[in-house]
Design a protein around this motif. Structure first.
Motif, mmCIF file in Angstrom:
data_model
loop_
_atom_site.group_PDB
_atom_site.id
_atom_site.type_symbol
_atom_site.label_atom_id
_atom_site.label_comp_id
_atom_site.label_asym_id
_atom_site.label_seq_id
_atom_site.Cartn_x
_atom_site.Cartn_y
_atom_site.Cartn_z
ATOM 1 N N ILE A 127 -7.143 9.054 -0.587
ATOM 2 C CA ILE A 127 -7.591 7.754 -1.123
ATOM 3 C C ILE A 127 -8.986 7.421 -0.595
ATOM 4 O O ILE A 127 -9.864 6.996 -1.341
ATOM 5 N N ARG A 128 -9.172 7.638 0.697
ATOM 6 C CA ARG A 128 -10.483 7.311 1.291
ATOM 7 C C ARG A 128 -11.560 8.266 0.755
ATOM 8 O O ARG A 128 -12.689 7.861 0.518
ATOM 9 N N TYR A 129 -11.203 9.510 0.580
ATOM 10 C CA TYR A 129 -12.157 10.501 0.027
ATOM 11 C C TYR A 129 -12.614 10.060 -1.367
ATOM 12 O O TYR A 129 -13.761 10.264 -1.765
ATOM 13 N N MET A 130 -11.656 9.460 -2.126
ATOM 14 C CA MET A 130 -11.970 8.994 -3.482
ATOM 15 C C MET A 130 -12.651 7.630 -3.479
ATOM 16 O O MET A 130 -13.113 7.164 -4.528
ATOM 17 N N GLY A 131 -12.636 6.957 -2.325
ATOM 18 C CA GLY A 131 -13.213 5.612 -2.278
ATOM 19 C C GLY A 131 -12.385 4.601 -3.039
ATOM 20 O O GLY A 131 -12.894 3.598 -3.538
ATOM 21 N N HIS A 132 -11.072 4.852 -3.133
ATOM 22 C CA HIS A 132 -10.172 3.930 -3.816
ATOM 23 C C HIS A 132 -9.391 3.173 -2.744
ATOM 24 O O HIS A 132 -9.562 3.404 -1.557
ATOM 25 N N HIS A 133 -8.525 2.253 -3.186
ATOM 26 C CA HIS A 133 -7.644 1.575 -2.229
ATOM 27 C C HIS A 133 -6.210 2.033 -2.500
ATOM 28 O O HIS A 133 -5.941 2.720 -3.486
ATOM 29 N N SER A 134 -5.302 1.617 -1.629
ATOM 30 C CA SER A 134 -3.943 2.159 -1.720
ATOM 31 C C SER A 134 -2.936 1.180 -2.326
ATOM 32 O O SER A 134 -1.746 1.489 -2.381
ATOM 33 N N PRO B 6 0.850 -1.195 0.000
ATOM 34 C CA PRO B 6 0.000 0.000 0.000
ATOM 35 C C PRO B 6 0.885 1.243 0.000
ATOM 36 O O PRO B 6 1.874 1.288 0.727
ATOM 37 N N ILE B 7 0.572 2.210 -0.808
ATOM 38 C CA ILE B 7 1.317 3.466 -0.704
ATOM 39 C C ILE B 7 0.995 4.063 0.671
ATOM 40 O O ILE B 7 -0.056 3.766 1.237
ATOM 41 N N PRO B 8 1.916 4.860 1.233
ATOM 42 C CA PRO B 8 1.698 5.330 2.609
ATOM 43 C C PRO B 8 0.341 6.020 2.734
ATOM 44 O O PRO B 8 0.073 7.016 2.061
ATOM 45 N N SER B 9 -0.502 5.469 3.580
ATOM 46 C CA SER B 9 -1.854 6.015 3.690
ATOM 47 C C SER B 9 -2.205 6.371 5.125
ATOM 48 O O SER B 9 -3.366 6.443 5.492
ATOM 49 N N ASP B 10 -1.155 6.578 5.936
ATOM 50 C CA ASP B 10 -1.407 6.935 7.328
ATOM 51 C C ASP B 10 -1.704 8.430 7.473
ATOM 52 O O ASP B 10 -2.269 8.852 8.463
ATOM 53 N N GLU B 11 -1.305 9.219 6.486
ATOM 54 C CA GLU B 11 -1.453 10.671 6.628
ATOM 55 C C GLU B 11 -2.391 11.213 5.538
ATOM 56 O O GLU B 11 -3.387 10.608 5.223
ATOM 57 N N THR B 12 -2.005 12.349 4.958
ATOM 58 C CA THR B 12 -2.917 13.021 4.021
ATOM 59 C C THR B 12 -3.166 12.215 2.744
ATOM 60 O O THR B 12 -4.241 12.313 2.155
ATOM 61 N N ALA B 13 -2.167 11.424 2.299
ATOM 62 C CA ALA B 13 -2.401 10.594 1.109
ATOM 63 C C ALA B 13 -3.542 9.615 1.366
ATOM 64 O O ALA B 13 -4.396 9.389 0.507
ATOM 65 N N GLY B 14 -3.567 9.047 2.570
ATOM 66 C CA GLY B 14 -4.633 8.120 2.942
ATOM 67 C C GLY B 14 -5.991 8.806 2.977
ATOM 68 O O GLY B 14 -7.001 8.240 2.559
ATOM 69 N N GLU B 15 -6.006 10.028 3.482
ATOM 70 C CA GLU B 15 -7.268 10.781 3.509
ATOM 71 C C GLU B 15 -7.819 10.941 2.096
ATOM 72 O O GLU B 15 -9.017 10.809 1.855
#
Ligand SMILES: [Fe+2]
Length: 290
Positions: free
Chosen positions: A207-214, A196-205
């Protein structure tokens, strides 16, 4: 202009370009288009002031976590498909050359220069599969390119690049290798795993906003350079990896899918991978820019 309205605000801002200070044509082109698209976007979605403040806060937080080991904005560009688009615009396919794809946020300069056939593995993980990687670097006429540098980097079996993992040695799974007089290169590494690309911070936000996965499919990053030739930034994908069809950063290209095959009896690695590169000559104008 004292009466800015919804209808004239875009033109008013564009007319301000270069009003007090001459700006280069390219700068004007970039700013004019940026203003038009940004204003158009706000109008399209009827952006509220609350959402504008949310976006400012978001960008502020993204900037705050950037460091020499983490480039959050490349990640954001990847998630939005911007880096892959910019790469295709910058490196249009002209013929038979190896296709490029995104650099991504994990590249580090000055990877160790290693002898042909050496291994990039500086820490062993349980369950890792070692791979002997080799191939040729040639020009578009098929002539070997000697002295080309292959800079390679990949994630560890725990899905982390060494610069995002305190428990890996410096420059683990990174190295630079040179092609010999026949344009041949060889190295030992491990089979890259999906991560998964780093999704603990703003990148994760995002991805989740887009409803995609990492998730990204398993891949080896390669940068191939030689004076006089166009530099290549690319990735080799494992044909048996999941996520080839739903890469979180949209960077998979059919021509970059490689076969990790079982190594022959007696080999010192579990697998082999053969991948050749074709580099076109650099154009003079481009060489000057680089
Ligand atoms: Fe990667």
């Amino acid at each position: 202009m004292r009466n800015v309205t919804i209808d004239n605000v875009t033109d008013v801002v564009i007319e301000s370009l270069g009003r007090h200070q001459e700006i280069p044509a390219r700068q004007r082109e970039i700013m004019e288009s940026l203003i038009r698209h940004l204003h158009g976007f706000c109008k399209d979605v009827r952006l509220t002031h609350g959402e504008f403040l949310q976006a400012c806060d978001y960008l502020g937080r993204a900037g705050a976590i950037c460091s020499d080991k983490r480039q959050e904005f490349i990640l954001l560009g990847d998630i939005l498909g911007v880096e892959v688009l910019v790469d295709m615009l910058t490196n249009p396919i002209q013929g038979e050359e190896t296709i490029s794809t995104v650099l991504g946020p994990f590249f580090r300069e000055n990877a160790p220069v290693m002898p042909k056939g050496a291994t990039t593995v500086r820490k062993n993980f349980e369950g890792q599969e070692t791979v002997f990687v080799e191939g040729y670097v040639r020009d578009v006429e098929g002539a070997p390119i000697a002295g080309a540098i292959i800079d390679i980097w990949e994630d560890a079996p725990n899905g982390l690049y060494e610069n995002h993992d305190h428990d890996q040695p410096d420059y683990n799974l990174r190295g630079r290798f040179e092609t010999d007089a026949n344009g041949h290169y060889a190295l030992r590494a491990i089979r890259p795993v999906p991560y998964p690309i780093p999704s603990d911070e703003t990148a994760g936000e995002l991805i989740r906003y887009m409803g995609h996965h990492s998730m990204r499919p398993g891949h080896l990053h390669m940068m191939v350079t030689r004076d006089g030739y166009r530099s290549l930034i690319s990735q080799i994908y494992d044909s048996s990896s999941p996520h080839l069809d739903d890469d979180s950063v949209f960077a998979v290209k059919e021509a970059l899918i490689g076969e990790f095959r079982k190594a022959p009896e007696g080999a010192d690695t579990d697998l082999t991978l053969r991948f050749d590169f074709i580099l076109p000559r650099a154009e003079a104008k481009r060489m000057a820019a680089e």
